[in-house]
Design a protein around this motif. Structure first.
Motif, mmCIF file in Angstrom:
data_model
loop_
_atom_site.group_PDB
_atom_site.id
_atom_site.type_symbol
_atom_site.label_atom_id
_atom_site.label_comp_id
_atom_site.label_asym_id
_atom_site.label_seq_id
_atom_site.Cartn_x
_atom_site.Cartn_y
_atom_site.Cartn_z
ATOM 1 N N UNK A 22 -8.323 2.417 -1.508
ATOM 2 C CA UNK A 22 -7.367 1.352 -1.221
ATOM 3 C C UNK A 22 -6.600 0.965 -2.492
ATOM 4 N N UNK A 23 -5.709 -0.011 -2.371
ATOM 5 C CA UNK A 23 -4.851 -0.350 -3.506
ATOM 6 C C UNK A 23 -5.630 -0.887 -4.700
ATOM 7 N N UNK A 24 -6.747 -1.574 -4.447
ATOM 8 C CA UNK A 24 -7.517 -2.085 -5.579
ATOM 9 C C UNK A 24 -8.197 -0.971 -6.361
ATOM 10 N N UNK A 68 0.885 4.467 8.558
ATOM 11 C CA UNK A 68 1.498 4.288 7.252
ATOM 12 C C UNK A 68 2.013 5.620 6.722
ATOM 13 N N UNK A 69 3.230 5.587 6.210
ATOM 14 C CA UNK A 69 3.901 6.798 5.756
ATOM 15 C C UNK A 69 3.298 7.315 4.457
ATOM 16 N N UNK A 70 3.414 8.603 4.263
ATOM 17 C CA UNK A 70 3.113 9.239 2.973
ATOM 18 C C UNK A 70 4.433 9.867 2.507
ATOM 19 N N UNK A 71 5.273 9.086 1.822
ATOM 20 C CA UNK A 71 6.648 9.519 1.539
ATOM 21 C C UNK A 71 6.757 10.839 0.781
ATOM 22 N N UNK A 102 0.806 -1.220 0.000
ATOM 23 C CA UNK A 102 0.000 0.000 0.000
ATOM 24 C C UNK A 102 0.839 1.272 0.000
ATOM 25 N N UNK A 103 1.779 1.384 0.928
ATOM 26 C CA UNK A 103 2.554 2.615 1.049
ATOM 27 C C UNK A 103 3.389 2.861 -0.200
#
Length: 750
Positions: free
Chosen positions: A410-412, A740-743, A300-301
Motif C-alpha cells: 500500500x501507499x504507506x 484502479x488503473x496502472x498507468x 494511491x494510483x
C-alpha cells in the motif's frame, strides 16, 4: 485583528504579526501552530486540541479572530500554503508560466453571462447572497465588497436561508446570487425553486456543472468552463465582479451576445498526442508523499507511478510479487523480516542509488504519533536495522500477519529518498516528490495538474506511454465535459451514475467491484440510540433494496463490514428484512415519543439525494423527525466526532486484510464516529492483528463481524464500485481487480 481573512500564502505570516496582540492563551496556541505547521494541516480539531492542550472552542476562537469561518476554513488555507506555496517551483523538466488571476480576469471580461450579471448587480435594488456551506466564506467576502461598492443597496443573508416573509417582500428588481463550490443542500434547492417561481433573476456561481441547482437558476456562471484556472476561478470571479460593478455604476451596459462555446481555451489538444495520456482520479491531491497520505483512493494510483515499495501487487491481480526487494526471509515468530534489496536502482532527478538506509528512513518516520493516527499499520514497528547496503531487517513488537497484504503493497509501504527530503524538507518534497518508479514528476500544481515523464534510468521495463498528465480539477459529476473537450483520455471514479456517461461519444465504461462499504452509523452514547432496541428498529425500518436500486446504482447490498472479495467476508451474515411494522412495535415498546428529532449527517457530493430521502421517509414512518446536516466529507467527520449528528451516512475504502478495516471501529479510533465501546470486540481485534494461523484468524474475523451486527451500531448498506472510463482509442492496460488503473501499462492505440 478580526476581519477579512488573509490570503492562503499569508496565513502563517499573519499569525506571526498578530501574536503580540493576542491574550496569553491564544498566543501560546499560535506559537504551537507556527512550530508544528506540517502537523496542523492534517490534524482534526480534536487531535490539535489534544496535542496543544487547549479546548476546541479556543481553536475556533483563534480561527475566528483571523477572519476564518471555522477551523476547517483556516486549516484549508494553512494546507494550501504548506503544500502549495512552492507549487510553482518545479523539479527538472520543462517550465511554463502558471495561470494567473489576470489571465482569468481577461476571459471573464469576454463572458456574456458574467457581464450580464455585472449589469444586474449594478442596477438591482436588493441583492440576496445565498450559499452552500462550503461557499459561505466566499459569499461573505462578496457581500462585504458590495457593501462598499453599492451604498444604500439592501443585502440579504449569505447563508442558505430566507424567511417566507422576506421572499414575499422581494421587489421585482431584486437579484439573487447563489454560490456553491462543489456541494449543495436540500434547503438551498427548495429556496432556489421558490425564487424561480417569483420570476426574480437568479444566478448560480458554481464549479459543479451538474449541480442540481441548475434547473432553478436559468443564468449560470459555471466555473468549470474555465478549466485552465480551477484553483483561481472563484477568487477571480469575485474580484472581477467587484471591479466590474464599480465600473458599471452610472454606465450603460452593452449587450454582449457571444456564446461561451466561442471562448478560446488556452490548452494544447493533448488528446491528439500519442505519447501523452490525460488521466483523472476524481479526488483532490495536495501532497505526494507517503508521510502525508491518508486516503486509499486519492493518492494511491498516482503515487504508484512515482514511488515503489519492497513488494507490490502484480498488475491485474492481488498477487504480491517482489519490487525493490528481490527476496525476503520471515522469522518463525512472525516478528522480524529480512529483505534483500535490488541493487542498481536509482532515484529520480539525480538523487542517487536506492539503499537500505532509504528503507529505514521511509518506515521509521511513519512511527510519528500523529502519522500513526492516519496509518496505524506501522504502530508495532520497533526498528529497522541496516544489515548491509542492500539488506534491511524490520523488527515488530508483535507478529504482523497483514504486512504483505495490507501494509507493504500500500501507499504507506512506498520508499522515499532520504537525501531528497534532507535537502528539501517535508513540505517541499511533498510537491516535488522523488521516487524510483517508472515516472518522474516534472510539474505539480495542487488542485490543477500533475505532469510526469518516463524515467530514463528506470531499472524495469519502460512504461507504455512516455508522458502522463493528471487533471486534478475533474470530478465524478463533471467528467463528461472534460471528455468532450478533449481534456481526458481515461479516468477512474467511485460510484458513477450510469446516466452521466451516456452522452459522451466513444466512451467505454468498465465497472469493477470496489473494496468499499457504505453504512448508516448511529451515535450510541446518547439518546435515543443508546438503546439497543431503537437501533434494531432503525435496522428493520430501512428499505435497503430501494436505497441501493434508487440511490446507489451499480452497487451491491452489503450486510456486514468486510466487503465481498476480501478474505474474511462473512457470506452467511444475517440479512435483516425490511419490516416497518416490527420497527414501529419496537419503538413503541421502548417508549420513544413520536416526533423525536434527530439529525442525519451526510456529504451531498458523495451520496445521492435519493438515498437521503428514502432514509428520511423510512425513519419518519417509524416516528422520527429527521433533519439533514449537510457538509463536505472533512467537515462531516468533525461534526460527527463532536456529536453534532445523531446518525450519519459514510463510506470507507477497505484493505485486502480484514484486520485494518475492523480496527477502525475499536474504542477511540478515527472512524469510530458512533463512539461505540465494546471491550470484547477491542480485545478480539487486537488478537486478530497478531494471529498467524490463517484458519484460526478467519474464524476470529467472522466473530468480530458477529459482535458488530449484534450491537447494531451500524446498518451496512452497500458495497461500492469503481468506474473505469476511457475513450475507445485507449488500451486500458492491466487495472487492479478493484478498478484502479496502472498507468504504466496503458497506451493510446492511435
Amino acid at each position: 485583528m478580526k476581519g477579512i481573512k488573509p490570503p492562503s500564502g499569508a496565513v502563517f505570516s499573519a499569525i506571526e504579526a498578530e501574536l503580540p496582540k493576542l491574550p496569553k492563551k491564544l498566543r501560546a496556541f499560535g506559537r504551537h501552530v507556527l512550530d508544528n505547521r506540517e502537523r496542523v494541516i492534517f490534524q482534526t480539531i480534536r487531535q490539535l486540541a489534544s496535542e496543544a492542550q487547549v479546548s476546541e472552542s479556543t481553536i475556533m476562537r483563534f480561527a475566528d479572530l483571523l477572519g476564518f469561518t471555522g477551523y476547517s476554513d483556516f486549516q484549508a488555507a494553512a494546507r494550501d500554503y504548506v503544500t502549495g506555496a512552492l507549487a510553482s517551483t518545479q523539479t527538472k523538466g520543462p517550465t511554463k508560466p502558471p495561470n494567473s488571476l489576470e489571465n482569468l480576469s481577461a476571459e471573464l471580461n469576454e463572458n456574456a453571462v458574467f457581464l450580464e450579471l455585472v449589469a444586474h448587480l449594478a442596477s438591482a435594488r436588493k441583492v440576496h447572497l445565498l450559499s452552500s456551506p462550503d461557499a459561505a466564506a466566499d459569499a461573505k467576502r462578496l457581500k462585504w465588497a458590495l457593501s462598499r461598492l453599492r451604498p444604500g443597496v439592501e443585502r440579504g443573508n449569505e447563508l442558505p436561508s430566507l424567511a417566507e416573509e422576506e421572499l414575499e417582500a422581494l421587489p421585482p428588481d431584486s437579484l439573487v446570487l447563489v454560490m456553491t463550490v462543489w456541494h449543495t443542500t436540500l434547503e438551498l434547492m427548495a429556496l432556489a425553486e421558490r425564487v424561480k417561481d417569483k420570476k426574480i433573476p437568479q444566478y448560480l456561481m458554481t464549479f459543479n456543472q451538474a449541480s442540481a441547482l441548475g434547473e432553478f437558476c436559468d443564468r449560470r456562471l459555471i466555473l468549470d468552463d474555465f478549466p485552465d484556472y480551477p484553483g483561481l476561478a472563484l477568487t477571480a470571479a469575485i474580484n472581477k465582479l467587484t471591479e466590474r460593478t464599480r465600473l458599471a455604476l452610472g454606465q450603460r451596459h452593452q449587450d454582449y451576445r457571444e456564446s461561451l462555446d466561442l471562448i478560446a481555451l488556452n490548452h494544447q489538444p493533448l488528446s491528439e498526442r500519442r505519447d501523452t495520456l490525460q488521466l483523472a482520479v476524481g479526488h483532490e491531491i495536495r501532497a505526494l508523499d507517503p508521510y502525508f497520505n491518508h486516503s486509499l483512493m486519492r493518492e494511491a494510483m498516482v503515487m504508484r507511478c512515482v514511488f515503489q515499495g519492497l513488494v507490490r501487487f502484480r498488475e491485474g491481480s492481488w498477487e504480491v510479487v517482489p519490487e525493490l526487494a528481490e527476496s525476503w526471509q520471515i522469522a518463525e515468530d512472525g516478528r522480524s523480516f529480512v529483505f534483500y534489496l535490488r541493487p542498481g536502482v536509482h532515484f529520480h532527478h539525480g538523487f542517487g542509488e536506492f539503499t537500505a538506509k532509504d528503507v529505514k528512513f521511509s518506515f521509521e518516520r511513519l512511527t510519528d504519533p500523529v502519522v500513526l493516527k492516519r496509518q496505524p499499520a506501522w504502530e508495532d514497528l520497533e526498528e529497522a536495522i541496516i544489515l548491509s547496503r542492500y539488506a534491511v531487517k524490520l523488527v515488530f513488537r508483535n507478529p504482523c500477519p497483514h504486512l504483505f497484504t495490507s501494509v507493504l503493497p500500500m501507499t504507506s509501504g512506498l520508499i522515499v529518498s532520504q537525501k531528497a527530503i534532507d535537502q528539501m524538507g517535508h513540505s517541499q518534497y511533498s510537491i516535488n516528490p522523488v521516487g524510483t518508479g517508472p515516472y518522474a514528476v516534472t510539474s505539480f500544481r495542487p488542485r490543477e495538474t500533475l505532469e510526469m515523464k518516463s524515467f530514463d534510468d528506470y531499472w524495469g521495463p519502460a512504461p507504455s506511454t512516455d508522458r502522463l498528465v493528471f487533471r486534478l480539477d475533474v470530478h465524478a459529476f463533471n467528467f463528461p465535459y472534460h471528455f468532450k473537450k478533449g481534456r481526458l483520455d481515461a479516468a477512474v471514479f467511485a460510484n458513477v451514475s450510469p446516466r452521466l456517461s451516456q452522452d459522451v461519444s466513444g466512451l467505454k465504461v468498465d465497472n469493477r467491484k470496489a473494496l468499499q462499504f457504505w453504512w448508516l452509523g448511529l451515535s450510541v452514547d446518547k439518546p435515543p440510540f443508546d438503546r439497543l432496541e431503537v437501533r434494531q428498529a432503525v435496522r428493520l425500518a430501512l428499505d435497503k433494496t430501494k436505497i441501493v436500486e434508487s440511490g446507489l446504482p451499480g452497487t451491491e447490498p452489503l450486510h456486514t463490514v468486510i466487503p465481498n472479495g476480501t478474505p474474511g467476508h462473512w457470506a452467511e451474515a444475517p440479512v435483516f428484512p425490511y419490516a416497518p411494522q416490527e420497527a414501529r412495535d419496537l419503538m413503541a415498546k421502548v417508549g420513544v415519543p413520536r416526533g423525536t428529532s434527530i439529525r442525519l449527517g451526510a456529504d451531498p457530493s458523495e451520496i445521492d439525494f435519493a438515498v437521503l430521502e428514502i432514509v428520511r421517509a423510512n425513519l419518519v414512518d417509524i416516528g422520527f423527525d429527521v433533519q439533514f446536516e449537510m457538509s463536505n466529507r472533512k467537515l462531516l467527520m468533525e461534526k460527527i466526532s463532536r456529536r453534532q449528528c445523531d446518525m450519519y451516512i459514510f463510506f470507507y475504502n477497505a484493505y485486502q486484510d480484514a484486520y485494518l478495516s475492523l480496527r477502525w471501529f475499536v474504542k477511540d479510533q478515527q472512524y469510530n464516529f458512533s463512539h461505540w465501546d465494546n471491550p470484547a470486540y477491542d480485545e478480539l481485534v487486537t488478537l486478530i492483528g497478531r494471529e498467524t494461523d490463517a484458519a484460526k484468524r478467519l474464524q476470529m474475523v467472522i466473530e468480530a463481524q458477529r459482535i458488530i451486527i449484534d450491537d447494531a451500531w451500524a446498518i451496512w448498506l452497500a458495497q461500492g464500485h469503481n468506474s473505469l472510463l476511457y475513450n475507445d482509442y485507449v488500451d486500458i492496460g492491466k487495472p487492479l481487480p478493484d478498478g484502479f488503473l496502472t498507468p504504466w501499462t496503458m497506451r493510446k492505440k492511435i
